[in-house]
Design an enzyme around this catalytic site. Sequence first.
Site, mmCIF file in Angstrom:
data_model
loop_
_atom_site.group_PDB
_atom_site.id
_atom_site.type_symbol
_atom_site.label_atom_id
_atom_site.label_comp_id
_atom_site.label_asym_id
_atom_site.label_seq_id
_atom_site.Cartn_x
_atom_site.Cartn_y
_atom_site.Cartn_z
ATOM 1 N N ASP A 21 17.700 30.947 -7.346
ATOM 2 C CA ASP A 21 16.403 32.116 -7.172
ATOM 3 C C ASP A 21 17.047 32.063 -8.679
ATOM 4 O O ASP A 21 18.130 32.433 -9.557
ATOM 5 C CB ASP A 21 16.917 33.301 -6.824
ATOM 6 C CG ASP A 21 15.380 34.219 -6.906
ATOM 7 O OD1 ASP A 21 14.380 33.370 -7.070
ATOM 8 O OD2 ASP A 21 15.045 35.670 -6.405
ATOM 9 N N HIS A 38 11.394 25.902 -13.739
ATOM 10 C CA HIS A 38 12.411 24.674 -12.612
ATOM 11 C C HIS A 38 12.700 23.380 -13.742
ATOM 12 O O HIS A 38 13.920 23.068 -12.811
ATOM 13 C CB HIS A 38 11.200 24.508 -11.600
ATOM 14 C CG HIS A 38 10.387 25.755 -11.199
ATOM 15 N ND1 HIS A 38 10.981 26.547 -10.942
ATOM 16 C CD2 HIS A 38 9.233 26.517 -11.583
ATOM 17 C CE1 HIS A 38 9.693 28.114 -9.662
ATOM 18 N NE2 HIS A 38 9.047 27.321 -10.570
ATOM 19 N N LEU A 132 30.130 14.252 0.518
ATOM 20 C CA LEU A 132 28.842 14.987 0.660
ATOM 21 C C LEU A 132 27.883 15.122 0.998
ATOM 22 O O LEU A 132 27.212 13.712 1.123
ATOM 23 C CB LEU A 132 28.498 15.906 -0.942
ATOM 24 C CG LEU A 132 27.740 17.453 -0.522
ATOM 25 C CD1 LEU A 132 28.663 18.007 -0.231
ATOM 26 C CD2 LEU A 132 26.996 17.228 -2.704
HETATM 27 C C1 IPE Z 1 13.811 32.238 -2.229
HETATM 28 O O1 IPE Z 1 13.031 32.478 -3.183
HETATM 29 C C2 IPE Z 1 13.259 31.161 -2.828
HETATM 30 C C3 IPE Z 1 13.818 30.045 -2.807
HETATM 31 C C4 IPE Z 1 14.435 29.887 -3.432
HETATM 32 C C5 IPE Z 1 13.562 27.900 -2.612
HETATM 33 P P1 IPE Z 1 11.730 33.436 -3.738
HETATM 34 O O2 IPE Z 1 11.814 33.489 -5.060
HETATM 35 O O3 IPE Z 1 10.626 32.659 -3.028
HETATM 36 O O4 IPE Z 1 11.934 34.360 -2.759
HETATM 37 P P2 IPE Z 1 11.645 36.122 -2.522
HETATM 38 O O5 IPE Z 1 10.481 35.588 -2.467
HETATM 39 O O6 IPE Z 1 11.974 36.665 -4.061
HETATM 40 O O7 IPE Z 1 12.365 36.721 -2.326
HETATM 41 C C1 IPE Z 2 13.965 30.020 -8.075
HETATM 42 O O1 IPE Z 2 13.197 30.538 -8.892
HETATM 43 C C2 IPE Z 2 12.686 28.450 -7.354
HETATM 44 C C3 IPE Z 2 11.893 28.493 -6.327
HETATM 45 C C4 IPE Z 2 11.408 29.306 -5.018
HETATM 46 C C5 IPE Z 2 10.901 27.074 -6.352
HETATM 47 P P1 IPE Z 2 12.371 31.419 -8.402
HETATM 48 O O2 IPE Z 2 10.860 30.418 -9.487
HETATM 49 O O3 IPE Z 2 12.066 31.936 -7.284
HETATM 50 O O4 IPE Z 2 12.017 32.806 -10.468
HETATM 51 P P2 IPE Z 2 12.020 33.876 -9.971
HETATM 52 O O5 IPE Z 2 11.965 34.174 -8.939
HETATM 53 O O6 IPE Z 2 10.352 34.553 -10.071
HETATM 54 O O7 IPE Z 2 12.464 34.167 -11.286
HETATM 55 MG MG MG Z 3 12.303 34.354 -6.887
#
Ligand code: IPE
Ligand code: IPE
Ligand code: MG
Length: 253
Positions: A21, A38, A132
């Site tokens: 995240d 990303h 792995l």
């Molecule tokens: C969880 O992250 C999903 C992934 C890392 C793929 P999100 O950023 O989508 O989660 P929430 O919405 O903050 O809970």
């Molecule tokens: C995690 O990073 C990647 C995915 C959920 C695909 P986020 O895109 O959720 O990044 P934040 O949480 O908005 O910073």
């Molecule tokens: Mg996120």
Amino acid sequence: MDALQSVDRTKLPQHIAIIMDGNGRWAKERGEDRVYGHHEGVVSVREIVNGCAELGISYLTLYAFSTENWNRPKEEVNALMELLVNTIRKEAEELKKNNVRMHVIGDFCSLPEICQKELNEAIDMTAANTGLNLILALSYSSRWEMIDAAKKMAADAVSGKLKPEEINDTIFHKYLNTAAFPDPELMIRTSGEYRISNFLLYQLAYAELYFTDVHWPDFRKPQLYEALLNYQQRERRFGKTSEQIQTNTPQHA
Ligand code: IPE
Ligand code: IPE
Ligand code: MG
């Protein structure tokens, strides 16, 4: 002594699961578009896959795209799918060479066809690898997985293949997407959110949870070793008392 040298190789988790995240916030902090985060997140994926492989970890599950992530703006969803296709295309050879076997969990059919094709190729290409196991959770959510399992179990019960009174933990596990993998002992979430976000709810029943404020693009090998050191300080009790653990069973058996 650096963190890697401090990691006890005899007390490693067999399976690490990660909620990657914070890509968006990482990019925003740099005045960049979320998609830039990303892209940088992929560099972390490569490094963590290598780090786990080097340590001899058997299973690494990465939450890459949740069922709920389909609700993001269309442009971001498209960019993520494109990034997925390009990354798999670029990295498959490397995974094969490094003895990494790729798997996917989630609603595979909901992914764009081009993603399915690239993923299937990488899965086939790496099928004979013995190092792995890299499990990508794509279009995945735990509730989707459990509902899917319930549907399959109900169908088998109706056709007489499954007796409802025989359903137990082992049988239930066989109906999950993760049937072939042991439960994670360690779950890491980056970027300072203290929630599970519909990830492996059943499988994480006894996992040690590790949360760090570091955004995913900044989570590299040193941060992985730090998480492992933290894990190795935990006493895993599984309902027993501390005294029972210390006198009887080895802690990480
Ligand atoms: C969880 O992250 C999903 C992934 C890392 C793929 P999100 O950023 O989508 O989660 P929430 O919405 O903050 O809970
Ligand atoms: C995690 O990073 C990647 C995915 C959920 C695909 P986020 O895109 O959720 O990044 P934040 O949480 O908005 O910073
Ligand atoms: Mg996120």
